[in-house]
Design a protein around this motif. Structure first.
Motif, PDB file in Angstrom:
ATOM      1  N   MET A   3      57.679  46.131  41.721  1.00 48.32           N
ATOM      2  CA  MET A   3      58.581  45.426  42.683  1.00 48.32           C
ATOM      3  C   MET A   3      57.844  45.851  43.900  1.00 48.32           C
ATOM      4  O   MET A   3      58.569  44.363  44.895  1.00 48.32           O
ATOM      5  CB  MET A   3      60.269  46.086  42.965  1.00 48.32           C
ATOM      6  CG  MET A   3      61.110  46.328  41.462  1.00 48.32           C
ATOM      7  SD  MET A   3      62.145  46.374  41.515  1.00 48.32           S
ATOM      8  CE  MET A   3      62.587  47.536  43.061  1.00 48.32           C
ATOM      9  N   ASN A   6      53.007  42.068  42.923  1.00 46.05           N
ATOM     10  CA  ASN A   6      52.843  40.391  42.266  1.00 46.05           C
ATOM     11  C   ASN A   6      53.358  40.741  40.777  1.00 46.05           C
ATOM     12  O   ASN A   6      51.978  40.766  40.753  1.00 46.05           O
ATOM     13  CB  ASN A   6      52.126  39.665  42.257  1.00 46.05           C
ATOM     14  CG  ASN A   6      52.307  38.899  43.213  1.00 46.05           C
ATOM     15  OD1 ASN A   6      53.684  38.866  44.316  1.00 46.05           O
ATOM     16  ND2 ASN A   6      51.654  38.559  44.900  1.00 46.05           N
ATOM     17  N   TRP A  31      65.805  42.644  42.878  1.00 44.25           N
ATOM     18  CA  TRP A  31      64.195  42.264  43.359  1.00 44.25           C
ATOM     19  C   TRP A  31      64.510  41.138  43.817  1.00 44.25           C
ATOM     20  O   TRP A  31      63.902  40.655  45.110  1.00 44.25           O
ATOM     21  CB  TRP A  31      64.072  42.900  42.647  1.00 44.25           C
ATOM     22  CG  TRP A  31      62.446  42.193  42.669  1.00 44.25           C
ATOM     23  CD1 TRP A  31      61.773  43.121  43.426  1.00 44.25           C
ATOM     24  CD2 TRP A  31      61.298  41.598  42.440  1.00 44.25           C
ATOM     25  NE1 TRP A  31      60.459  42.754  43.876  1.00 44.25           N
ATOM     26  CE2 TRP A  31      59.920  41.400  42.989  1.00 44.25           C
ATOM     27  CE3 TRP A  31      61.366  40.129  42.114  1.00 44.25           C
ATOM     28  CZ2 TRP A  31      58.999  41.024  42.301  1.00 44.25           C
ATOM     29  CZ3 TRP A  31      61.014  40.156  41.056  1.00 44.25           C
ATOM     30  CH2 TRP A  31      59.108  40.162  41.887  1.00 44.25           C
ATOM     31  N   LYS A  32      64.666  39.821  43.272  1.00 47.30           N
ATOM     32  CA  LYS A  32      64.636  38.273  43.134  1.00 47.30           C
ATOM     33  C   LYS A  32      65.300  38.246  44.868  1.00 47.30           C
ATOM     34  O   LYS A  32      64.566  37.786  45.863  1.00 47.30           O
ATOM     35  CB  LYS A  32      64.687  37.709  42.789  1.00 47.30           C
ATOM     36  CG  LYS A  32      63.962  37.476  41.247  1.00 47.30           C
ATOM     37  CD  LYS A  32      64.657  36.527  40.369  1.00 47.30           C
ATOM     38  CE  LYS A  32      63.730  36.761  38.862  1.00 47.30           C
ATOM     39  NZ  LYS A  32      64.543  35.436  38.025  1.00 47.30           N
ATOM     40  N   ARG A  35      62.687  39.632  47.553  1.00 47.63           N
ATOM     41  CA  ARG A  35      61.012  40.083  47.443  1.00 47.63           C
ATOM     42  C   ARG A  35      60.010  39.133  48.469  1.00 47.63           C
ATOM     43  O   ARG A  35      59.500  40.113  48.768  1.00 47.63           O
ATOM     44  CB  ARG A  35      60.410  39.575  46.533  1.00 47.63           C
ATOM     45  CG  ARG A  35      60.563  37.836  45.944  1.00 47.63           C
ATOM     46  CD  ARG A  35      60.433  38.099  44.171  1.00 47.63           C
ATOM     47  NE  ARG A  35      60.717  36.586  44.225  1.00 47.63           N
ATOM     48  CZ  ARG A  35      60.933  35.707  42.926  1.00 47.63           C
ATOM     49  NH1 ARG A  35      60.251  36.233  42.060  1.00 47.63           N
ATOM     50  NH2 ARG A  35      61.676  34.350  43.154  1.00 47.63           N
TER      51      ARG A  35
END
Length: 128
Positions: A3, A6, A31-32, A35
């Motif tokens: 996480m 990449n 996470w998205k 990020r």
């Protein structure tokens, strides 16, 4: 563990158990959402070099050091608690659990973590 890097995976996903896909989907979605902020920060390893038996992880912090993210891994250690000084502004005291299990708090610049079981992890946002 990917996480804070990449992630690129070349593997067969069609045979993963439905329960695993359901569990991971929630974490990936969270996470998205974070990020861009993680990758816009300075990312450092924290804890010990991972060997499967100790505490290790990553810290991403903003240039002003007022906020950031931590990803902590508990290896096969008997201790459910761990602490680590973080290079953050002392006013950063809030910890929001985003994934994993356990609890974390910041006291005078020291992150204090409690992860209930071995091989557990904790993903959290820290801020003022």
């Amino acid at each position: 563990s990917v996480m804070f890097s990449n992630p690129l995976g070349w593997f067969e996903t069609s045979n993963l158990p439905d329960a695993y896909v359901t569990e991971v989907s929630k974490l990936v979605s969270t996470w998205k959402q974070h990020r861009a902020a993680i990758f816009n920060g300075t990312i450092l390893p924290i804890g010990e070099a991972p060997d499967g038996t100790n505490w290790s992880g990553f810290l991403s912090f903003t240039p002003d050091r007022r906020s950031g993210y931590v990803l902590i891994f508990r290896g096969l250690t008997q201790s459910s608690t761990w602490s680590e000084p973080l290079p953050l502004d002392p006013a950063a005291t809030r910890v929001e659990l985003l994934g994993g299990s356990g609890h974390a708090r910041l006291e005078h610049g020291v992150l204090k973590v409690d992860i209930p079981g071995p091989r557990g992890f904790l993903f959290a946002r820290v801020s003022q």
